[in-house]
Design an enzyme around this catalytic site. Structure first.
Site, PDB file in Angstrom:
ATOM      1  N   ASN A  85     -17.658  -8.042 -67.676  1.00 50.93           N
ATOM      2  CA  ASN A  85     -18.633  -7.322 -67.089  1.00 50.93           C
ATOM      3  C   ASN A  85     -19.113  -6.004 -67.629  1.00 50.93           C
ATOM      4  O   ASN A  85     -20.075  -5.308 -67.172  1.00 50.93           O
ATOM      5  CB  ASN A  85     -17.908  -6.849 -65.863  1.00 50.93           C
ATOM      6  CG  ASN A  85     -17.005  -7.930 -65.019  1.00 50.93           C
ATOM      7  OD1 ASN A  85     -16.156  -8.336 -65.397  1.00 50.93           O
ATOM      8  ND2 ASN A  85     -17.998  -8.696 -64.043  1.00 50.93           N
ATOM      9  N   VAL A  92     -23.537  -2.806 -66.909  1.00 50.31           N
ATOM     10  CA  VAL A  92     -22.499  -3.096 -66.304  1.00 50.31           C
ATOM     11  C   VAL A  92     -22.570  -4.059 -65.131  1.00 50.31           C
ATOM     12  O   VAL A  92     -23.491  -3.971 -64.245  1.00 50.31           O
ATOM     13  CB  VAL A  92     -21.887  -1.655 -65.481  1.00 50.31           C
ATOM     14  CG1 VAL A  92     -20.632  -1.785 -64.538  1.00 50.31           C
ATOM     15  CG2 VAL A  92     -21.576  -0.609 -66.538  1.00 50.31           C
ATOM     16  N   CYS A  93     -21.875  -5.321 -65.160  1.00 48.48           N
ATOM     17  CA  CYS A  93     -22.293  -6.224 -64.293  1.00 48.48           C
ATOM     18  C   CYS A  93     -21.286  -5.908 -62.890  1.00 48.48           C
ATOM     19  O   CYS A  93     -19.964  -6.187 -63.091  1.00 48.48           O
ATOM     20  CB  CYS A  93     -22.096  -7.722 -64.682  1.00 48.48           C
ATOM     21  SG  CYS A  93     -23.270  -8.233 -65.624  1.00 48.48           S
ATOM     22  N   LEU A  94     -22.036  -5.769 -61.816  1.00 47.56           N
ATOM     23  CA  LEU A  94     -21.203  -5.337 -60.615  1.00 47.56           C
ATOM     24  C   LEU A  94     -22.093  -5.335 -59.596  1.00 47.56           C
ATOM     25  O   LEU A  94     -23.219  -4.650 -59.550  1.00 47.56           O
ATOM     26  CB  LEU A  94     -20.732  -3.686 -60.709  1.00 47.56           C
ATOM     27  CG  LEU A  94     -19.824  -3.353 -59.693  1.00 47.56           C
ATOM     28  CD1 LEU A  94     -18.454  -4.033 -59.952  1.00 47.56           C
ATOM     29  CD2 LEU A  94     -19.582  -1.926 -59.960  1.00 47.56           C
ATOM     30  N   THR A  99     -26.471  -5.405 -60.089  1.00 42.67           N
ATOM     31  CA  THR A  99     -26.595  -6.137 -61.358  1.00 42.67           C
ATOM     32  C   THR A  99     -25.884  -7.657 -61.450  1.00 42.67           C
ATOM     33  O   THR A  99     -25.619  -8.226 -62.410  1.00 42.67           O
ATOM     34  CB  THR A  99     -26.051  -5.298 -62.328  1.00 42.67           C
ATOM     35  OG1 THR A  99     -24.769  -4.909 -62.111  1.00 42.67           O
ATOM     36  CG2 THR A  99     -26.854  -4.306 -62.769  1.00 42.67           C
TER      37      THR A  99
END
Length: 445
Positions: A85, A92-94, A99
């Site tokens: 992530n 930032v993969c959240l 995202t």
């Protein structure tokens, strides 16, 4: 951006800055409060343990209707992906940041804020980050099990190297790899002059990093010792199935070199701490405002102790230097330190309160909040008030039954006994009692 949004951002920043939460810290650009920097402490008992991960946060004009933009800065100049992530490029993969497509109810809402964003990011630093990659949540094959362990091995190594050592080498001007302090805008589209290739760190967090380093130094050493038993020196990192060119954690293991760099950082911090004493004497000679302020605070605290007839604490200045305080604590009845004479040094910086005191217990004390190097781990909500620091120091030493908090575990051996089996707790108390009694003998030697 509306005045209401600016007020909300200001309030959210203030709440974090005045909190005693040890997991997160924030600072902001005084010329534009929409630009925030944050530090997140790697959670205990994960591969990220006690790493200090930095993030750049930008609030858009439509905040809080839309989430802020967040970019990871602890990436070794855009070359290290710290988890499925946390991309090497800073993404930032959240789901709450928009995202990543999360489940229903996981998207952003205006009821959330800066603190919830930071806590959500910290939750990505899990004990088994391999499973954070979509499609690998329930991986059970032998190759996946092997990958899980290899992934944790390299994250632990790079946490020490990139999230602990490297920023401190920059702060102490001993960086071997060209990393540098930063005053640049982390958003290159807003600043054509910024150098996006360099490894950069925020100056406001340097003091926090130094203090935490002294707290966790023995834990870092312990991790290096443990990992070295399983890792062959100079062996390369294993590439994970979901890692790709330019978005990978690549490199090799070299724990002997990390240990050398770790010890050098400790040396430099202790040297800097001692240098505060000399700077303080000069500041007193020059009658600088900070010297006058510290002298006044010292005198007020001493007067307060006399007024309240507090005979458990004696406070003096070493060589009449207001930047080096000597505390002698006389253990009060009914506490674990009863009858002891505990000697403590508090070093103060000419940059106080921007740089916080560094406190060392000179009396040998196998206490859960005192490292084997003598560093005392304590917190106080009013960092600019030295009376509150003194109160916090005493309260920390006298607390016989603190709640379990590995973030304040600065003496791994003592903590293992204290929170172990009943017999272990008895061993802890006996060892502490023995050194408390010895403190009286040493005081009169």
């Amino acid at each position: 951006m509306s005045d209401q949004a600016i007020l909300r951002i200001t309030r959210e920043i203030s709440q974090i800055q005045h909190s005693t939460d040890l997991s997160i810290a924030v600072d902001y650009d005084e010329s534009d409060i929409r630009h925030v920097r944050a530090i997140i402490l790697g959670p205990p008992e994960t591969p990220y343990q006690f790493g200090l991960f930095e993030f750049a946060i930008k609030f858009g004009k439509d905040y809080p209707a839309r989430p802020p933009d967040v970019r990871a800065q602890t990436t070794n100049g855009g070359s290290c992906r710290f988890s499925p992530n946390l991309y090497a490029g800073g993404k930032v993969c959240l789901s709450i940041l928009g995202t990543w497509n999360g489940e229903r109810g996981e998207q952003w809402s205006s009821a959330q804020g800066l603190e919830s964003v930071l806590i959500s990011i910290q939750s990505l630093m899990s004990s088994n980050p391999y499973e954070n990659e979509p499609g690998y949540e329930h991986a059970q094959s032998p190759s996946d099990q092997e990958n899980m362990e290899q992934y944790k091995f390299k994250i632990r190594h790079e946490t020490i190297r990139i999230a602990v050592i490297q920023p401190l080498e920059v702060a102490l001007d001993i960086s071997p790899d060209g990393a540098r302090k930063t005053t640049v805008n982390p958003y290159p589209e807003d600043d054509d002059s910024s150098d996006n290739e360099a490894v950069t760190y925020s100056t406001p967090f340097f003091d926090l990093r130094k203090r935490r380093f002294l707290w966790y130094y023995e834990s870092y050493l312990q991790l290096i010792e443990t990992e070295s038993r399983f890792i062959k020196e100079k062996s390369p990192f294993k590439c994970m199935p979901f890692e790709h060119t330019n978005n990978i954690m690549d490199g090799h293991f070299d724990y002997p070199e990390l240990k050398r760099r770790l010890e050098l950082v400790k040396e430099k911090i202790l040297h800097e701490t001692e240098h505060w004493r000399l700077q303080g004497l000069q500041a007193k000679k020059d009658e600088l405002g900070i010297a006058v302020n510290l002298q006044r605070q010292f005198e007020q605290i001493v007067e307060n102790l006399k007024h309240h007839k507090n005979y458990s604490l004696d406070l003096t200045l070493v060589d009449e230097n207001p930047f080096l305080w000597k505390l002698t604590y006389f253990g009060r009845p009914t506490t674990a330190l009863e009858g002891g004479i505990i000697k403590i040094r508090m070093h103060l910086s000419p940059q106080f309160p921007q740089e916080q005191p560094r406190v060392f217990v000179d009396t040998r004390l196998p206490h859960i909040r005192v490292s084997q190097q003598g560093v005392l781990c304590y917190i106080t909500p009013k960092v600019e008030d030295l009376r509150r620091h003194i109160e916090a120091i005493v309260a920390t030493l006298e607390d016989d039954d603190p709640p379990y908090d590995p973030r304040m575990t600065v003496n791994p051996e003592a903590s293992k006994l204290f929170w172990g089996a009943p017999e272990d707790r008895r061993k802890y108390k006996r060892a502490l009692r023995r050194d408390v009694e010895k403190s009286v003998e040493d005081a009169f030697d």
